[in-house]
Scaffold this active site. Structure first.
Site, PDB file in Angstrom:
ATOM      1  CE  LYS A  13      -4.169  -2.613   6.258  1.00  0.00           C
ATOM      2  NZ  LYS A  13      -2.999  -1.830   5.785  1.00  0.00           N
ATOM      3  NE  ARG A  88      -5.732  -1.582   0.122  1.00  0.00           N
ATOM      4  CZ  ARG A  88      -5.027  -2.572   0.683  1.00  0.00           C
ATOM      5  NH1 ARG A  88      -5.631  -3.606   1.196  1.00  0.00           N
ATOM      6  NH2 ARG A  88      -3.718  -2.505   0.748  1.00  0.00           N
ATOM      7  NE  ARG A 127       5.656  -5.473   3.730  1.00  0.00           N
ATOM      8  CZ  ARG A 127       4.372  -5.132   3.745  1.00  0.00           C
ATOM      9  NH1 ARG A 127       3.710  -5.073   4.886  1.00  0.00           N
ATOM     10  NH2 ARG A 127       3.755  -4.826   2.632  1.00  0.00           N
ATOM     11  NE  ARG A 160       3.312  -7.187  -0.377  1.00  0.00           N
ATOM     12  CZ  ARG A 160       2.287  -6.739   0.337  1.00  0.00           C
ATOM     13  NH1 ARG A 160       2.067  -7.246   1.539  1.00  0.00           N
ATOM     14  NH2 ARG A 160       1.490  -5.807  -0.127  1.00  0.00           N
ATOM     15  NE  ARG A 171       1.289  -1.334  -1.521  1.00  0.00           N
ATOM     16  CZ  ARG A 171       2.051  -2.017  -0.668  1.00  0.00           C
ATOM     17  NH1 ARG A 171       3.355  -2.092  -0.858  1.00  0.00           N
ATOM     18  NH2 ARG A 171       1.519  -2.603   0.363  1.00  0.00           N
TER      19      ARG A 171
END
Ligand code: AMP
Length: 215
Positions: A13, A88, A127, A160, A171
């Site tokens: 996204k 969300r 990531r 992160r 998540r």
């Protein structure tokens, strides 16, 4: 053009909405980026959000709805916006509907980026971002030239807090429970379009453009 990009964490996204921002000249609005900035600046909002974010949980609805209310009041959103990571929950989607009505605006499309779960996990665990300039890397798909060092500015690359495997699974579970119902929610209103989020970034982007421009 008023758009929402839906999709699980790691669906792309952020990447795709930044590309859409450049192409359509309308701002990307990422509640995740806004909350991370508040967290880094240690504002009261950031301090409140930090515990939820680090645990991979959603920040309370009223907090993010307040952020979006403020952001959509800014002049640069008048020509349109791309919402990334908001709404969300169904409660957030309902609040957004009410807010847009108050502002005399409406959504043009909600695009759901579809990526299989195994690929989401591979994407999220690899990531990395530069802690100095924010440039994004992936250990497997787009590694830096030198280990843990940003190609652009030489800053250190960090992971992160919420991209560690245990938190990622949490998540994804929360996504299934609380965010996935938005697909049916927007399908009912006739706004939902789906796009495959796998494959090269530019191919995903080209398909997205075709979808949002209704070609
Ligand atoms: P993201 O960068 O979109 O993956 O968001 C990172 C984290 O910020 C999420 O795991 C949540 O803790 C929080 N967050 C971002 N957007 C929202 C939202 N719309 N509602 C609740 N929490 C959010």
């Amino acid at each position: 053009m008023n758009l929402i990009l839906l999709g699980a964490p790691g669906a792309g996204k952020g990447t795709q909405s930044k590309l859409l921002q450049e192409k359509l000249h309308i701002p990307q609005i990422s509640t995740g980026d806004m909350l991370r900035a508040a967290k880094q600046a240690k504002t009261p909002l950031g301090i409140q959000a930090e515990t939820f974010m680090n645990a991979g949980k959603l920040v309370p609805d009223e907090v993010v709805i307040g952020l979006i209310r403020e952001r959509l009041a800014a002049a640069d959103t008048q020509q349109g916006f791309i919402l990334d990571g908001f709404p969300r929950t169904v409660a957030q989607a309902e609040a957004l509907g009410t807010l847009l009505k108050e502002l005399g605006r409406s959504l043009n499309a909600v695009v759901n980026l579809e990526v299989p779960e195994a690929e989401l996990i591979a994407r999220l665990t690899g990531r990395r971002n530069c802690s100095n300039c924010g440039a994004g890397y992936h250990l497997q798909f787009s590694p830096p030239r030198q280990d843990s060092v940003c190609d652009r500015c030489g800053g250190p690359l960090i992971q992160r807090e919420d991209d560690r495997e245990h938190t990622i699974r949490k998540r994804l579970k929360i996504y299934q429970e609380q965010t996935a119902p938005l697909v049916a929610y927007y399908e009912k209103s006739g706004l939902l379009k789906s796009s495959l989020g796998t494959g090269p970034t530019d191919e995903v982007f080209n398909s997205l453009v075709v979808i949002v421009e209704g070609r």
